[in-house]
Write a protein that holds these residues in place. Structure first.
Motif, PDB file in Angstrom:
ATOM      1  N   ASP A 115       8.519   8.390   7.095  1.00 26.10           N
ATOM      2  CA  ASP A 115       7.503   8.832   5.787  1.00 26.10           C
ATOM      3  C   ASP A 115       7.488  10.505   5.394  1.00 26.10           C
ATOM      4  O   ASP A 115       7.093  10.924   4.199  1.00 26.10           O
ATOM      5  CB  ASP A 115       6.289   8.725   6.181  1.00 26.10           C
ATOM      6  N   ASP A 153      -6.285  11.502   3.384  1.00 27.50           N
ATOM      7  CA  ASP A 153      -5.576  10.385   2.710  1.00 27.50           C
ATOM      8  C   ASP A 153      -4.298  10.475   2.267  1.00 27.50           C
ATOM      9  O   ASP A 153      -3.561  11.625   2.390  1.00 27.50           O
ATOM     10  CB  ASP A 153      -6.487   9.856   1.637  1.00 27.50           C
ATOM     11  N   ASP A 154      -3.687   9.631   1.537  1.00 27.53           N
ATOM     12  CA  ASP A 154      -2.284   9.684   1.043  1.00 27.53           C
ATOM     13  C   ASP A 154      -2.412  10.721   0.028  1.00 27.53           C
ATOM     14  O   ASP A 154      -1.189  11.409   0.013  1.00 27.53           O
ATOM     15  CB  ASP A 154      -1.774   8.279   0.619  1.00 27.53           C
ATOM     16  N   HIS A 155      -3.331  11.026  -0.822  1.00 24.51           N
ATOM     17  CA  HIS A 155      -3.177  12.351  -1.777  1.00 24.51           C
ATOM     18  C   HIS A 155      -2.980  13.532  -1.132  1.00 24.51           C
ATOM     19  O   HIS A 155      -2.023  14.119  -1.459  1.00 24.51           O
ATOM     20  CB  HIS A 155      -4.353  11.903  -2.758  1.00 24.51           C
ATOM     21  N   ALA A 157      -1.825  14.040   2.053  1.00 22.83           N
ATOM     22  CA  ALA A 157      -0.692  14.114   2.503  1.00 22.83           C
ATOM     23  C   ALA A 157       0.544  14.513   1.466  1.00 22.83           C
ATOM     24  O   ALA A 157       1.401  15.166   2.034  1.00 22.83           O
ATOM     25  CB  ALA A 157      -0.270  12.686   3.215  1.00 22.83           C
ATOM     26  N   ARG A 158       0.430  14.000   0.397  1.00 20.83           N
ATOM     27  CA  ARG A 158       1.233  14.349  -0.716  1.00 20.83           C
ATOM     28  C   ARG A 158       1.202  15.773  -1.026  1.00 20.83           C
ATOM     29  O   ARG A 158       2.156  16.401  -1.248  1.00 20.83           O
ATOM     30  CB  ARG A 158       1.081  13.530  -2.050  1.00 20.83           C
TER      31      ARG A 158
END
Length: 176
Positions: A115, A153-155, A157-158
């Motif tokens: 990931d 969250d994923d946002h 993380a990016r």
């Protein structure tokens, strides 16, 4: 020892170069941002940008067992010999979510490599979570950029991955 560690951190190119990126990670994510580095069976937070947007450090801000925080998992995922050393000893349970089985942790570290980032949800602190991405200098993962808060969250993380890559690129340009 603490004074000596402070001098080493103050003279560290990585820590000096990382300071604005830790602030940028906080600005982008809106949560606490940290630079963590490996230390024996733990990670050491050496820079922290808090809710007020002030970067504290360089100094030892916090020491956390490496296996139960996102920054630690990032470092374990890309530092094989250190990982083998850490996983050869018993892993401390910090919360009911802490992974203490070395095989289960190795499986998670495989996902971290795939990931490009790590996460923890209540593993170090019951109501906390974090995401982290590797800081690479001269082909070696030397630290991790971590964002911590009540929810990530994923946002987030990016954004952390993007900022960590920018810092890694800066370190590469600076060493060329």
């Amino acid at each position: 020892m603490v004074a000596l560690a402070g001098q080493v951190l103050n003279n560290s190119t990585l820590v000096r170069r990382a300071r604005p990126y830790v602030a940028l990670a906080h600005e982008r994510t809106g949560v606490v941002a940290e630079l963590v580095m490996p230390s024996y069976q733990s990670v050491v937070c050496v820079l922290r940008c808090d809710a007020e947007g002030e970067v504290a450090g360089p100094a030892v801000q916090e020491v956390v067992p490496v296996h139960c925080c996102a920054g630690g998992k990032v470092l374990l995922a890309w530092r094989d010999r250190w990982c083998d050393s850490v996983l050869s000893a018993p892993l401390e349970r910090r919360t009911d979510r802490t992974i203490t089985d070395p095989l289960a942790l190795r499986r998670e570290l495989e996902m971290v490599r795939a990931d490009g980032y790590a996460a923890d949800a209540g593993e170090a602190v019951a109501d906390g979570c974090s995401v982290a991405a590797p800081i690479v200098e001269s082909g070696e993962t030397v630290a991790a950029l971590q964002a911590s808060g009540i929810e990530v969250d994923d946002h987030v993380a990016r954004l952390v991955i993007r900022t960590a890559r920018e810092l890694s690129d800066d370190l590469t340009v600076g060493s060329a």
